[in-house]
Design an enzyme around this catalytic site. Structure first.
Site, mmCIF file in Angstrom:
data_model
loop_
_atom_site.group_PDB
_atom_site.id
_atom_site.type_symbol
_atom_site.label_atom_id
_atom_site.label_comp_id
_atom_site.label_asym_id
_atom_site.label_seq_id
_atom_site.Cartn_x
_atom_site.Cartn_y
_atom_site.Cartn_z
ATOM 1 C CG ASP A 32 -5.278 -10.195 3.136
ATOM 2 O OD1 ASP A 32 -4.861 -10.683 2.070
ATOM 3 O OD2 ASP A 32 -5.198 -8.989 3.406
ATOM 4 C CG HIS A 45 -2.004 -1.017 1.187
ATOM 5 N ND1 HIS A 45 -2.891 -1.153 0.134
ATOM 6 C CD2 HIS A 45 -2.333 -1.993 2.085
ATOM 7 C CE1 HIS A 45 -3.718 -2.158 0.383
ATOM 8 N NE2 HIS A 45 -3.394 -2.677 1.555
ATOM 9 C CG HIS A 59 -7.115 -5.242 1.641
ATOM 10 N ND1 HIS A 59 -6.660 -6.147 2.585
ATOM 11 C CD2 HIS A 59 -8.331 -4.832 2.054
ATOM 12 C CE1 HIS A 59 -7.574 -6.269 3.538
ATOM 13 N NE2 HIS A 59 -8.600 -5.495 3.240
#
Length: 343
Positions: free
Chosen positions: A285, A160, A198
């Protein structure tokens, strides 16, 4: 397969995060790395090496000089302002505000160099992030030196973090730093495949205008999930990078049948790109019991993931990203790596 890990990564030990509009216990904690390391030892996977020290130069090939200075000077600025404990930003230069005059005050700097309020910083954050980046760089050197694969047990994660901002628990973009180092070491083309739940918004932003680094990400649809403002299918690159950014956003609830179809599409695109090295941003995840995710992969599916990645037939660097079902994290990680080795 060799693993690279530094205990220095454990020094970043946040207590809280801001999530869903509330102050909650942190989930990106040192235990994540400790559990993965313990499982690797239990499984007898191979050597666990300490990372080499690469200095600041490889970081500066990817990250903005002002941003690196902010990370390096953060704690002294924070304490000089009379603060202590964990730091969270609370104001950002959004639409209609200016980001070009860099503030002098630490609160302004926190907002200038972040994109969320959920990523605490402390005294040891930058040291731990540097140790994490050195782990990725050492793994890259192993692969460049002839190892079929290596695993960089990176924590805090990196995908990120962009050239000049942090967020999503990430401060330095480990996969991006490794990719640039490999390019500088002679690799003509590098592919980064991000399989975290994500979207890897930071990695996308770093390489969005480049054709020498192919970035692909299979992730939850950003209309439904963090980071919300990047990761859509129509984002395909700009300029020289047009066509070298590939996103596979999936609806929450995706199981292996749906998820693996995107994985296979990505592997087909990688085959056409014909990179010298593959970097896997290994987010764990997508697991069905992860507390902050809504995909439905099982523990056996991670073994299948590793086997499919092996079919690419490429020197491969695995870089750990997210995954917060702490009790299962080591099993899911080792399943992926052993699946790859058997593939």
């Amino acid at each position: 397969m060799k693993t690279v890990f530094s205990p220095g990564q454990l020094a970043h030990d946040p207590r809280h995060e801001i999530s869903d509009g509330e102050l909650k216990p942190a989930v990106e904690i040192p235990a994540r790395a400790e559990i993965v390391r313990a499982r690797i030892l239990e499984a007898g996977m191979g050597e666990i090496l300490a990372p080499e020290e690469f200095g600041m130069a490889p970081l500066a090939r990817v990250h903005d000089a002002g941003y690196l200075d902010f990370l390096d000077s953060f704690w002294s600025r924070w304490t000089e302002a009379g603060r202590g404990g964990e730091a969270f930003p609370f104001v950002w230069p959004v639409r209609g505000l200016r980001a070009d005059p860099v503030p002098d005050h630490i609160d302004g700097l926190l907002g200038r160099y972040s994109f969320d309020a959920g990523t605490p910083m402390g005294e040891e954050t930058f040291a731990a992030a540097r140790a994490s980046a050195n782990s990725a760089l050492t793994g890259a050197r192993l692969v460049a030196g002839g190892d079929r694969a290596a695993f960089a047990l990176c924590r805090p994660p990196g995908h990120h973090a962009a050239a000049d901002y942090y967020g999503g628990y990430c401060f330095l973009n480990n996969a991006g730093i490794a990719a640039q180092w490999l390019r500088d070491a002679g690799a003509a083309r590098v592919a980064i495949f991000d399989v975290d739940y994500h979207h890897g918004n930071g990695t996308q932003a770093i390489f969005y205008d480049r054709s020498d680094v192919l970035f692909l990400s299979v992730h939850a649809d950003p209309r439904e999930e963090y980071p919300y403002f990047l990761g859509h299918a129509e984002e395909t690159g700009i300029g020289a990078g047009e066509g070298f950014n590939v996103n596979y956003p999936l609806a929450p609830g995706a199981d292996w049948a749906i998820w693996s179809a995107a994985l296979d599409a990505g592997l087909e695109r990688i085959a056409r790109f014909a990179p010298d090295v593959l970097i896997v941003s290994l987010g764990l995840d997508p697991y069905e019991k992860d507390p902050i995710s809504r995909f439905r992969l099982t523990q056996d599916d991670f073994t299948r993931l590793g086997a499919r990645l092996a079919r690419a037939g490429l020197p491969t660097l695995f870089v750990l990203e997210g995954g917060y079902a702490v009790d299962a994290l080591g099993v899911n990680c080792v399943n992926t790596l052993t699946g790859f080795e058997a593939g």
